[in-house]
Design a protein around this motif. Structure first.
Motif, short mmCIF file in Angstrom:
data_model
loop_
_atom_site.label_atom_id
_atom_site.label_comp_id
_atom_site.label_asym_id
_atom_site.label_seq_id
_atom_site.Cartn_x
_atom_site.Cartn_y
_atom_site.Cartn_z
N THR A 1 -3.87 6.39 -4.36
CA THR A 1 -3.05 6.15 -3.02
C THR A 1 -3.88 4.99 -2.19
OG1 THR A 1 -3.52 7.91 -2.21
CG2 THR A 1 -1.14 7.45 -2.87
N THR A 2 -5.34 5.05 -2.74
CA THR A 2 -5.95 4.02 -1.56
C THR A 2 -6.30 2.57 -2.18
OG1 THR A 2 -7.96 4.84 -3.04
CG2 THR A 2 -7.52 5.95 -0.85
N ARG A 3 -5.55 2.62 -3.24
CA ARG A 3 -5.38 0.90 -3.80
C ARG A 3 -4.13 0.37 -3.51
NH1 ARG A 3 -9.43 2.15 -3.29
NH2 ARG A 3 -10.96 2.69 -4.64
N SER B 1 4.01 6.85 4.77
CA SER B 1 4.05 6.93 6.12
C SER B 1 5.05 6.59 7.08
CB SER B 1 2.33 6.57 6.65
OG SER B 1 1.67 7.20 5.67
N LEU C 1 0.44 4.31 0.40
CA LEU C 1 0.23 5.25 1.61
C LEU C 1 1.00 4.65 2.70
CD1 LEU C 1 -1.01 7.80 1.82
CD2 LEU C 1 -3.42 7.06 1.97
N TYR C 2 0.77 3.37 3.33
CA TYR C 2 1.45 2.87 4.35
C TYR C 2 3.05 2.95 4.24
CZ TYR C 2 -2.60 0.24 5.72
OH TYR C 2 -4.05 -0.09 6.38
N TYR D 1 5.38 12.25 -1.16
CA TYR D 1 3.65 12.23 -1.10
C TYR D 1 3.14 12.69 -2.18
CZ TYR D 1 3.05 10.62 3.83
OH TYR D 1 3.11 9.90 4.95
N ALA D 2 3.63 14.03 -2.56
CA ALA D 2 3.25 14.68 -3.66
C ALA D 2 3.20 13.66 -5.00
CB ALA D 2 3.71 16.21 -4.00
N GLN E 1 0.73 -1.15 0.02
CA GLN E 1 -0.10 -0.07 0.13
C GLN E 1 1.11 1.32 0.06
OE1 GLN E 1 -2.55 2.11 -0.44
NE2 GLN E 1 -3.72 0.72 0.68
N MET F 1 7.39 14.78 2.33
CA MET F 1 6.10 15.41 1.75
C MET F 1 6.27 15.42 0.32
SD MET F 1 3.74 16.93 2.97
CE MET F 1 3.43 17.80 4.36
N ALA F 2 7.25 15.75 -0.43
CA ALA F 2 7.59 15.64 -1.78
C ALA F 2 7.44 14.44 -2.47
CB ALA F 2 8.89 16.15 -2.11
N GLY G 1 3.69 10.59 -5.03
CA GLY G 1 2.50 9.48 -4.91
C GLY G 1 1.18 9.83 -5.37
N MET G 2 0.98 11.16 -5.16
CA MET G 2 -0.47 11.49 -5.25
C MET G 2 -1.00 11.82 -6.83
SD MET G 2 -2.05 14.80 -3.29
CE MET G 2 -0.94 14.77 -2.11
#
Lengths: 191, 329
Positions: free
Chosen positions: A78-80, A32, A28-29, A69-70, A26, A66-67, A72-73
């Motif tokens: 990111t929820t799949r 994080s 997002l995991y 994450y951007a 995942q 944070m970059a 990833g977005m």
């Protein structure tokens, strides 16, 4: 005793965070977990009394992640879960254990042989921040400035690559050419 | 590390936590009242005298509401995000000296949880980490409005950290320390010694950036009600949403302490008057957050970026260069 407890607690937390970052499917995991791992690493600096480096670790890596994450977005939902191709996991396991062992040996040998000395011993009366400054602007001045130039180069390159019409220079064009270019743009907007 | 120190620290942590979580609740009451008076309304009136018990009613409502975890969200991150916002807000409080030291029953109390010598860097770093809350909440929510708000959160974070850091660099150069207590002692001589007189540009820049860091109205884009519903908070309910709120208000209170400590003399020489002065300045800056919300519209996201990179950042850099030149010659 408090230092030992804190060290083992944060060592465990850091390793488990990076383990999650490597193994999870995942995105997002993973992101994080990287962020949390980077924060926990700063705890080691605080335990060693290097407050300045600890705070810099937090600021720099929280921004850097944070970059990530951007990115990833922009690239996934990111929820799949991400489907990964798995090769032979035994090779990965063997190699990582070997590398970890080697790293420990590299750092442990000078300690064991006992000939480790501080090249730049702590200056009496100077604070943490001042000491970093002294070393940075005497011994490591050249690498520091070179790093600054490299960042500048990267920034200019980024602006040139991302900017539009960077191959044209308004100072080298005469009035008529500039007017033609403006007209061209206006046509595109109207059509 | 002796036991007395340990116990003292734990007590201080608990006191700070209790006071500021309560203040966060009362802060919502103040906000509603101030906004109401500025818009010629009455605000909360019905629950208790002057609507004071509205805070308690809201608390009960938030605590007893069902904690909904929608399908399709990334559940663990979704649950964690509000905790990050609230926890980091309170972690930042560890390096803030709230009052001058005073003697209570013959025991000297230092009203700062940890007097580390890099206090300002630590506070800025932790407040920056606080933006992970909205970001993660937005990205985990499986909601397009939440995702938009997360993207804005990342943009604001990456941009305004720069302004905060650069604007505060000039005062740091003057004081020569990163500890907030050293800042306070540098300005202890009275109103004439305040850093705002020598660094007015840095003060204004830091103040503007504080609005972005706390996500308050001119820069309230992360959860802008009229275009992206409640942004990262759209899918949240009950106390998880409440934690976002507590984090936001605690952040506002803490930044309202930090601005006077850096630029406006803090608690001065440490007398009772100085302590009251710090609380008064804090109250003014908190009130100013509410005042702006009543008086100003929100800017657009592109205006926000324009302001940061083309106006504030160059100003901050010029300010640093001038400060350096003045200090050198």
């Amino acid at each position: 005793m408090f230092e030992a407890i804190a060290f083992y607690l944060f060592a465990f937390l850091t390793i488990s965070m990076f383990y999650i970052a490597v193994t999870t499917q995942q995105a997002l995991y993973a992101l994080s977990a990287i962020a949390a791992g980077m924060l926990f690493i700063s705890a080691f600096f605080f335990i060693l009394g290097a407050d300045f480096l600890g705070a810099v670790q937090i600021i720099v890596y929280s921004g850097a992640v944070m970059a990530l994450y951007a990115f990833g977005m922009m690239f996934f939902d990111t929820t799949r879960e991400v489907k990964e191709k798995h090769g032979n996991s035994m090779i990965v396991l063997g190699l990582s254990v070997l590398v970890a062992f080697l790293v420990v040996v590299i750092f442990a040998v000078p300690l064991v042989s006992g000939n480790i000395t501080a090249l730049y011993p702590i200056v009496e009366g100077a604070g943490n921040t001042q000491e970093v400054g002294m070393v940075l602007f005497t011994k490591y001045l050249v690498p520091f400035e070179v790093a600054a130039i490299m960042l500048l180069v990267a920034m200019v390159a980024g602006i040139v690559l991302a900017g539009k019409k960077m191959d044209l220079s308004l100072t080298l064009m005469n009035e008529a050419q500039i007017r033609d270019m403006r007209d061209e743009e206006n046509k595109k907007v109207l059509s | 590390m002796d036991t007395a120190y340990l116990i003292e620290t734990i007590i201080k942590v608990v006191v700070v936590l209790l006071i500021f979580s309560a203040l966060a609740g009362i802060g919502t009451y103040f906000e509603r009242k101030v906004l109401a008076f500025m818009q010629r309304r009455l605000g909360p009136m019905n629950v208790g005298p002057f609507g004071l018990l509205q805070v308690a009613a809201d608390g009960i409502k938030l605590f007893t509401k069902e904690d909904i975890i929608p399908t399709n969200v990334v559940a663990k991150v979704f649950k964690l995000a509000p905790v990050i916002t609230a926890a980091t807000a309170f972690m930042a409080a560890a390096a803030i000296p709230f009052l001058p030291e005073f003697t209570l029953f013959g025991y000297t109390v230092h009203p700062i949880v940890a007097d580390i010598n890099i206090g300002i860097l630590y506070i800025l770093g932790i407040m920056g980490v606080g933006l992970y809350g909205p970001l993660l909440g937005g990205m985990a929510s499986a909601n397009k409005f939440s995702l938009l708000s997360a993207a804005r959160g990342a943009a604001v974070f990456i941009s305004y950290e720069v302004v905060t850091g650069l604007s505060i660099l000039a005062p740091i150069m003057m004081v020569g320390s990163l500890s907030l207590i050293d800042f306070n002692n540098y300005q202890a001589g009275g109103v004439g010694d305040w850093i705002i007189w020598s660094q007015p540009v840095a003060f204004v820049l830091f103040w503007i950036a504080a609005f972005a860091e706390t996500g308050r109205t001119p820069f309230h884009l992360i959860a802008n009600d009229h275009e992206i519903i409640d942004g990262f908070g759209t899918e949240y309910s009950g106390m998880r949403w409440g934690l976002f709120f507590i984090g936001e208000y605690a952040n506002m209170f803490f930044i309202s302490f930090v601005i006077p400590l850096i630029f406006l003399g803090g608690y001065g020489d440490g007398s009772l008057l100085g302590a009251l002065g710090l609380l008064g300045k804090m109250a003014f800056f908190f009130f100013f957050f509410l005042w702006t919300r009543a008086a100003w519209p929100d800017v657009r996201p592109d205006q926000l970026m324009w302001l940061c990179w083309k106006v504030l950042m160059p100003l901050a850099v010029v300010n640093i260069v001038i400060t350096g030149l003045v200090m050198m010659f």
